[in-house]
Scaffold this motif. Structure first.
Motif, PDB file in Angstrom:
ATOM      1  N   ALA A 268      42.740 -29.494  51.796  1.00 32.85           N
ATOM      2  CA  ALA A 268      41.535 -29.295  52.595  1.00 32.85           C
ATOM      3  C   ALA A 268      40.374 -30.131  51.835  1.00 32.85           C
ATOM      4  O   ALA A 268      39.724 -30.857  52.444  1.00 32.85           O
ATOM      5  CB  ALA A 268      41.185 -27.903  52.686  1.00 32.85           C
TER       6      ALA A 268
ATOM      7  N   THR B 256      39.071 -31.046  55.583  1.00 34.73           N
ATOM      8  CA  THR B 256      39.484 -30.489  56.975  1.00 34.73           C
ATOM      9  C   THR B 256      40.004 -29.099  56.821  1.00 34.73           C
ATOM     10  O   THR B 256      39.981 -28.661  55.482  1.00 34.73           O
ATOM     11  CB  THR B 256      40.871 -31.172  57.574  1.00 34.73           C
ATOM     12  OG1 THR B 256      41.090 -30.613  58.765  1.00 34.73           O
ATOM     13  CG2 THR B 256      41.919 -30.924  56.723  1.00 34.73           C
ATOM     14  N   THR B 257      39.994 -28.263  57.795  1.00 40.15           N
ATOM     15  CA  THR B 257      40.467 -27.027  57.747  1.00 40.15           C
ATOM     16  C   THR B 257      42.236 -27.003  57.580  1.00 40.15           C
ATOM     17  O   THR B 257      42.875 -27.689  58.575  1.00 40.15           O
ATOM     18  CB  THR B 257      40.050 -26.095  58.884  1.00 40.15           C
ATOM     19  OG1 THR B 257      38.848 -26.230  58.882  1.00 40.15           O
ATOM     20  CG2 THR B 257      40.419 -24.657  58.582  1.00 40.15           C
TER      21      THR B 257
ATOM     22  N   ASN C 206      45.238 -20.170  54.670  1.00 39.81           N
ATOM     23  CA  ASN C 206      44.328 -20.785  55.677  1.00 39.81           C
ATOM     24  C   ASN C 206      43.282 -21.382  54.624  1.00 39.81           C
ATOM     25  O   ASN C 206      42.927 -20.623  53.760  1.00 39.81           O
ATOM     26  CB  ASN C 206      43.841 -20.188  56.772  1.00 39.81           C
ATOM     27  CG  ASN C 206      45.014 -19.441  57.519  1.00 39.81           C
ATOM     28  OD1 ASN C 206      45.974 -20.154  57.807  1.00 39.81           O
ATOM     29  ND2 ASN C 206      44.865 -18.252  58.060  1.00 39.81           N
ATOM     30  N   CYS C 207      42.673 -22.414  54.725  1.00 35.27           N
ATOM     31  CA  CYS C 207      41.684 -22.935  53.984  1.00 35.27           C
ATOM     32  C   CYS C 207      40.468 -23.548  54.768  1.00 35.27           C
ATOM     33  O   CYS C 207      40.653 -24.266  55.745  1.00 35.27           O
ATOM     34  CB  CYS C 207      42.045 -23.968  52.876  1.00 35.27           C
ATOM     35  SG  CYS C 207      43.192 -23.428  51.636  1.00 35.27           S
ATOM     36  N   SER C 208      39.262 -22.945  54.538  1.00 35.18           N
ATOM     37  CA  SER C 208      38.214 -23.821  55.181  1.00 35.18           C
ATOM     38  C   SER C 208      37.097 -23.972  54.115  1.00 35.18           C
ATOM     39  O   SER C 208      36.986 -23.215  53.187  1.00 35.18           O
ATOM     40  CB  SER C 208      37.731 -22.972  56.266  1.00 35.18           C
ATOM     41  OG  SER C 208      37.348 -21.451  55.906  1.00 35.18           O
ATOM     42  N   HIS C 209      36.231 -24.829  54.370  1.00 35.08           N
ATOM     43  CA  HIS C 209      34.933 -25.122  53.561  1.00 35.08           C
ATOM     44  C   HIS C 209      33.832 -24.067  53.750  1.00 35.08           C
ATOM     45  O   HIS C 209      33.549 -23.687  54.774  1.00 35.08           O
ATOM     46  CB  HIS C 209      34.549 -26.737  53.725  1.00 35.08           C
ATOM     47  CG  HIS C 209      35.385 -27.706  53.534  1.00 35.08           C
ATOM     48  ND1 HIS C 209      36.307 -28.296  54.328  1.00 35.08           N
ATOM     49  CD2 HIS C 209      35.689 -28.262  52.187  1.00 35.08           C
ATOM     50  CE1 HIS C 209      37.106 -29.111  53.698  1.00 35.08           C
ATOM     51  NE2 HIS C 209      36.853 -29.026  52.473  1.00 35.08           N
TER      52      HIS C 209
ATOM     53  N   LEU D  43      35.381 -23.240  48.881  1.00 32.47           N
ATOM     54  CA  LEU D  43      36.309 -23.010  49.663  1.00 32.47           C
ATOM     55  C   LEU D  43      36.539 -21.660  49.850  1.00 32.47           C
ATOM     56  O   LEU D  43      36.518 -20.929  48.895  1.00 32.47           O
ATOM     57  CB  LEU D  43      37.714 -23.755  49.349  1.00 32.47           C
ATOM     58  CG  LEU D  43      37.979 -25.043  49.427  1.00 32.47           C
ATOM     59  CD1 LEU D  43      39.227 -25.714  48.991  1.00 32.47           C
ATOM     60  CD2 LEU D  43      37.658 -25.653  50.923  1.00 32.47           C
TER      61      LEU D  43
END
Length: 510
Positions: free
Chosen positions: A244, A249-250, A271-274, A285
């Protein structure tokens, strides 16, 4: 340009340190290095003048010159020395003369000290210290009012940055979350991890700590890669948070293994998102984790069960095939038995009549001539050998879509998908091959020959059943045996015709 909070605070503290210095300097609390330097130069000049005055008692001028050179070499700040007597320069060291002395009066770095001889003023000695700088850099470095503040700023910036980063690592960010928000955070079933921009763990919820069997305080501040993730020795994996971060990106549904504090292997879906601010700057993150260990184990069990069922199904299919062959085949000759033969061709004849297909079918009945004599003279094993030999010749000389059936005893039946004329030619070819076959040395029938009688019938619109077709061929066979054997007889149009090479018989009935 994005700066972390620690860097911003460090810059502010460094600027405060510079401000404090400038205020202290204005209040006279700082040391004036140039003033101290000039005081040292004045003291040195007076001391050197005393030494030179003492040397004047010696009338040898060489001693005075040597002393001047020695003084110049020992004092690196000295640029020039001159001895004045009766208004004239009588000796000097460095670039100095009367005009230059006049120009340097009252300037910084120039000193004029009287020389005494016999308690009377004999002359003067002139000292010139660092009248000019050799470069811009050295001039800048000599300016303490600039160098020291700059040094204070950068050293403070480095010191405060290191200090604040160290402090931040040991802080518990979860303590600033309102209690009701913290309770809601901990009630989530999925594990939650919040990372800073350096991938250090800032926050975790209760579900995550239960998943890996640790307390919150044991993971807060650690780098996420320090957690006990499990990798195969020959496997190269980019962790989802690194993916990520690298691709901005997610990442969804990345599966990873972890070994818990209780040495229990678990499987996580990650799951990873900023986390971004109002200016779209990345501040860290957010990682969500689902424990799919039980689901994956069930899937593995299901996979193994399905695999086992498929293997069992394959074995059963093979066994059924073997059983079908056993049920459908004659054990002595491996030809179709009568039951299987009837099943196949009864259905075929019914289909031909029901659908009106234009299909030619010929039926052959074979019988070994004088078979009883073979059994009586050579024994039943020899009879079995004769039957197997005939079956082999039949199998070799029919088309792949046709079938050979051991009808009973020494009788065989063949259904061929050809008109009766072609069937006759095939039957005659087979008859000749049987007639010409000689049993070999290893045979119980060594050197013996056997023959066959053959009857043929053809499927017509009047023949509705397999039994009728076989019955007509059997009657033709009976006629062949009653009329000389070793021949082919066709049943056609309710009449018997002997169409062997030797003769033709026309009969209305048997």
């Amino acid at each position: 340009m994005f700066l972390s909070p620690a860097v911003k605070i460090s810059i502010c503290l460094a600027l405060i340190a510079m401000t404090v210095y400038f205020v202290a300097d204005e209040l006279g609390l700082t040391v004036d290095h140039q003033q101290i330097r000039e005081m040292v130069w004045a003291k040195n000049s007076e001391s050197l003048a005393v030494q030179l005055s003492a040397s004047l008692t010696n009338t040898n001028k060489t001693v005075a010159v040597a002393l001047i050179k020695s003084i110049a070499h020992l004092n690196k700040d000295l640029q020039a020395i001159a001895i004045e007597h009766n208004g004239k320069i009588i000796d000097k060291y460095g670039n100095i003369d009367t005009k230059k002395i006049s120009a340097l009066k009252n300037s910084s770095g120039y000193y004029r000290v009287p020389l005494f001889k016999n308690n009377e003023t004999w002359g003067y000695i002139h000292f010139v210290y660092a009248l000019e700088n050799s470069s811009i850099l050295s001039s800048f470095m000599d300016n303490n009012k600039l160098v020291l503040p700059i040094f204070i700023f950068f050293s403070s910036l480095i010191f405060f940055s290191i200090l604040l980063k160290s402090i931040v690592k040991n802080l518990d960010p979860s303590s600033v979350i309102p209690e009701r928000v913290g309770r809601a955070f901990d009630t989530l079933a999925e594990g939650i991890i919040v990372l800073d921009t350096d991938q250090n763990i800032l926050l975790v919820n209760l579900s995550f700590t239960k998943m890996i069997g640790v307390e919150k305080k044991e993971v807060i501040g650690k780098h996420i890669n320090k957690l006990p993730w499990q990798y195969k020795s020959n496997e190269i994996i980019i962790a989802p948070w690194e993916h990520a971060e690298r691709d901005k990106t997610t990442v969804i549904g990345k599966v990873m293994n972890v070994m818990t504090h209780l040495k229990e292997a678990k499987i996580f879906s990650i799951n990873c998102s900023h986390i971004v601010d109002n200016n779209d700057n990345v501040n860290g993150l957010l990682i969500t984790i689902d424990d799919i260990t039980e689901k994956e184990n069930k899937n593995k069990e299901l996979f193994l069960t399905v695999k086992m069922l498929n293997e069992t199904k394959k074995k059963l299919k093979q066994k059924n095939k073997e059983l079908k062959e056993i049920a459908d085949k004659d054990p002595l000759t491996n030809c179709l038995n009568r039951r299987a033969f009837y099943k196949i061709y009864t259905a075929l004849i019914e289909d031909v009549h029901n659908t009106g297909k234009d299909l030619s079918l010929s039926c052959m009945m074979f019988d070994i001539d004088h078979f009883k004599k073979i059994n009586d003279n050579y024994g039943h094993p020899a009879g079995d050998e004769a039957i197997k030999t005939i079956a082999g010749i039949l199998e070799e000389n029919i088309k792949t879509q046709d079938s050979v059936c051991r009808y009973g005893g020494e009788e065989f039946c063949i259904i061929m998908k050809v008109p009766v004329q072609e069937g006759f030619r095939m039957a005659e070819t087979i008859r000749k091959k049987i007639e010409s076959h000689v049993f070999g040395e290893a045979s119980l029938l060594k050197g013996h020959k056997i023959t066959c009688s053959i009857g043929i019938s053809e499927l017509t619109s009047q023949i509705k059943k397999l039994e009728t077709l076989i019955d007509y061929a059997d009657k033709a066979l009976y006629y062949a045996k009653e009329n000389g054997r070793n021949q082919v007889i066709c049943w056609q149009n309710t009449a018997l015709q002997n169409v062997s090479e030797n003769s033709v018989h026309n009969k209305d009935t048997l």
